[in-house]
Write a protein that holds these residues in place. Sequence first.
Motif, mmCIF file in Angstrom:
data_model
loop_
_atom_site.group_PDB
_atom_site.id
_atom_site.type_symbol
_atom_site.label_atom_id
_atom_site.label_comp_id
_atom_site.label_asym_id
_atom_site.label_seq_id
_atom_site.Cartn_x
_atom_site.Cartn_y
_atom_site.Cartn_z
ATOM 1 N N THR A 68 0.834 -1.197 0.000
ATOM 2 C CA THR A 68 0.000 0.000 0.000
ATOM 3 C C THR A 68 0.877 1.258 0.000
ATOM 4 O O THR A 68 2.094 1.183 0.211
ATOM 5 C CB THR A 68 -0.889 0.013 1.249
ATOM 6 O OG1 THR A 68 -0.042 0.114 2.412
ATOM 7 C CG2 THR A 68 -1.737 -1.255 1.342
ATOM 8 N N PRO A 69 0.301 2.431 -0.228
ATOM 9 C CA PRO A 69 1.090 3.669 -0.130
ATOM 10 C C PRO A 69 1.765 3.843 1.223
ATOM 11 O O PRO A 69 2.869 4.382 1.296
ATOM 12 C CB PRO A 69 0.036 4.760 -0.381
ATOM 13 C CG PRO A 69 -0.982 4.103 -1.245
ATOM 14 C CD PRO A 69 -1.057 2.690 -0.768
ATOM 15 N N VAL A 70 1.119 3.382 2.297
ATOM 16 C CA VAL A 70 1.735 3.473 3.622
ATOM 17 C C VAL A 70 3.000 2.628 3.675
ATOM 18 O O VAL A 70 4.049 3.067 4.152
ATOM 19 C CB VAL A 70 0.749 3.036 4.724
ATOM 20 C CG1 VAL A 70 1.455 2.929 6.070
ATOM 21 C CG2 VAL A 70 -0.419 4.011 4.814
ATOM 22 N N VAL A 71 2.911 1.389 3.156
ATOM 23 C CA VAL A 71 4.079 0.502 3.159
ATOM 24 C C VAL A 71 5.208 1.106 2.335
ATOM 25 O O VAL A 71 6.379 1.103 2.753
ATOM 26 C CB VAL A 71 3.692 -0.892 2.618
ATOM 27 C CG1 VAL A 71 4.934 -1.760 2.444
ATOM 28 C CG2 VAL A 71 2.705 -1.568 3.556
ATOM 29 N N ARG A 72 4.890 1.633 1.159
ATOM 30 C CA ARG A 72 5.934 2.227 0.306
ATOM 31 C C ARG A 72 6.586 3.415 0.995
ATOM 32 O O ARG A 72 7.810 3.593 0.943
ATOM 33 C CB ARG A 72 5.342 2.632 -1.043
ATOM 34 C CG ARG A 72 5.183 1.477 -2.018
ATOM 35 C CD ARG A 72 4.898 1.987 -3.421
ATOM 36 N NE ARG A 72 3.576 2.594 -3.501
ATOM 37 C CZ ARG A 72 2.473 1.926 -3.825
ATOM 38 N NH1 ARG A 72 2.544 0.635 -4.110
ATOM 39 N NH2 ARG A 72 1.314 2.542 -3.888
ATOM 40 N N ALA A 73 5.775 4.265 1.642
ATOM 41 C CA ALA A 73 6.326 5.438 2.323
ATOM 42 C C ALA A 73 7.262 5.021 3.451
ATOM 43 O O ALA A 73 8.355 5.584 3.617
ATOM 44 C CB ALA A 73 5.194 6.314 2.862
ATOM 45 N N VAL A 74 6.857 4.020 4.231
ATOM 46 C CA VAL A 74 7.683 3.567 5.352
ATOM 47 C C VAL A 74 8.973 2.935 4.839
ATOM 48 O O VAL A 74 10.060 3.179 5.380
ATOM 49 C CB VAL A 74 6.899 2.587 6.243
ATOM 50 C CG1 VAL A 74 7.810 1.952 7.282
ATOM 51 C CG2 VAL A 74 5.742 3.310 6.922
ATOM 52 N N GLN A 75 8.876 2.113 3.799
ATOM 53 C CA GLN A 75 10.070 1.485 3.246
ATOM 54 C C GLN A 75 11.068 2.523 2.747
ATOM 55 O O GLN A 75 12.279 2.347 2.841
ATOM 56 C CB GLN A 75 9.689 0.536 2.109
ATOM 57 C CG GLN A 75 8.978 -0.725 2.568
ATOM 58 C CD GLN A 75 8.524 -1.590 1.404
ATOM 59 O OE1 GLN A 75 8.424 -1.136 0.259
ATOM 60 N NE2 GLN A 75 8.238 -2.857 1.694
ATOM 61 N N THR A 76 10.549 3.626 2.231
ATOM 62 C CA THR A 76 11.419 4.678 1.695
ATOM 63 C C THR A 76 12.065 5.503 2.793
ATOM 64 O O THR A 76 13.258 5.818 2.734
ATOM 65 C CB THR A 76 10.620 5.607 0.765
ATOM 66 O OG1 THR A 76 10.072 4.837 -0.311
ATOM 67 C CG2 THR A 76 11.497 6.709 0.200
ATOM 68 N N VAL A 77 11.304 5.846 3.830
ATOM 69 C CA VAL A 77 11.758 6.821 4.821
ATOM 70 C C VAL A 77 12.404 6.180 6.046
ATOM 71 O O VAL A 77 13.296 6.773 6.655
ATOM 72 C CB VAL A 77 10.584 7.724 5.253
ATOM 73 C CG1 VAL A 77 11.011 8.709 6.327
ATOM 74 C CG2 VAL A 77 10.021 8.472 4.057
ATOM 75 N N ALA A 78 11.996 4.969 6.416
ATOM 76 C CA ALA A 78 12.494 4.360 7.658
ATOM 77 C C ALA A 78 14.015 4.367 7.772
ATOM 78 O O ALA A 78 14.545 4.604 8.870
ATOM 79 C CB ALA A 78 11.949 2.942 7.814
ATOM 80 N N PRO A 79 14.777 4.120 6.697
ATOM 81 C CA PRO A 79 16.240 4.165 6.850
ATOM 82 C C PRO A 79 16.774 5.531 7.258
ATOM 83 O O PRO A 79 17.887 5.622 7.789
ATOM 84 C CB PRO A 79 16.744 3.779 5.449
ATOM 85 C CG PRO A 79 15.643 2.962 4.862
ATOM 86 C CD PRO A 79 14.386 3.601 5.370
#
Length: 481
Positions: A68-79
């Motif tokens: 989902t967009p939430v998953v993509r956003a977290v995968q991008t920003v979490a690092p």
Amino acid sequence: MTQTLATIYAQVPHRVRTMCGQRHFCGINRTVAWALYWTLLTFLSSGLIALAPPSAGAAPQEGSPRITPVVRAVQTVAPAVVNITSTHIIQGQYLSPLEQFFGPGFGMGPGFGGASPRTQKRESLGTGVIVDGKKGLVLTNAHVIAGGEEVTVRLLDGREFSASVRGADPDFDIAVLEIKGAQDLPSVRLGDSDDVLPAETVIAIGNPFGFSHTVTTGVVSALGRTIRNRNNAFTDLIQTDAAINPGNSGGPLLNLEGALIGINTAVDARAEGIGFAIPANKARRVMADLMDSGKVAPLWLGLDVQDVDVQTAMALGLKDARGVLVNTIFPGTPADKANIRPGDILDSINTTPVRDRRDYLDILRNQTPDAKLRLSLRRDGAPVTVDLAPALFTDENARALMEKRWGFSAAQTGRGIVISSVNAQGPSPFLRKGDLITAVGANPVNKVEDLLQAFRRERMAGQVLLQVTRNGKAYYARLIP
């Protein structure tokens, strides 16, 4: 790929082999069952059927409804999200075992020993987000690193680095850290917080109660909120119902595009689902000022106000005692250019109620030079709305106004801040030339900038407490402007 019968047979579960050896298997005659079993082995050995254990924990591919967009956003920003540990050194005393049991002072005779100096370390946890990977710059809250002698950041991949504080401003609760010895780090993309929509989905990533990189989601509950504590007012905040807990402070608030729209800063302890974030645009401006000069430029509108108490309201014929009364307009200032007049009642700034003159100064201190302010006034009983932008409250402006309002001037010397002149007709005739000013209220004064900043904070106060040193002796004096 063809496999040997022995290899294939080993892949068949023991339970299946056992059942095939029984007289009946699910109603099938043993002879028939063995025939089916050997037929299966024949197909396996020929490579027509691949028997392999299912892959464990296989990640869903792009295009899966789980991405989902939430998953993509977290995968991008979490690092780019870091956990911050700020270490505070506390000086105290060590109590001997006898003192711990019987109380301080017990066993102070020869050979017993007693309390001895002791240094303790206390750690506080928070969150930050890398906004410039090449320079290693991290945005977080000022209260996360307040008083910390050592600051350590830990990335999602487990790497740890020491960090130095490039600047912090408690009036905005923003701090900028620089990671030491790291290059080409991941970073977040700064969004436009003026474009935030009420009810849009937002994501918070933080370190609540030490649980690293915790993700919560919610919506934007409201915009332009103001919260107050004992010393400050924080304005223009984003309110969200995404779960924010102790340790989330300084972490990012993201939109579904993975852009930073806020820095999480506070939660209302009286309720659930009421959290607040500093808008990214304000954080960006504060960060630029801290990087350029180490402080945020002070602002003013060019007016003085006084409280509207019950007596003042009665004298002015007002129905209720609210807002502040404008009593002075300084020429050439934003208030003068906006045609604000003495006698106007100021009720609110950007919909934030102004309850008294302290409130007025707190709200103004939480604005940046690019702020657009809308003042709601009452003039002769009729509502008036004024739009204006604050101006820089320079040291020259503050010095001139201090000499007029407090009745003295001061200069920096090797001894400290020394009184250089006193207006005998002003509010501070008790001062003498050569006196040292060491504090204004609870704020220490070590340089002229400290004195001018204290004046900006206290210039509308009904009384000011000065700490003065004369002939080596310190005393307190009350100044009533």
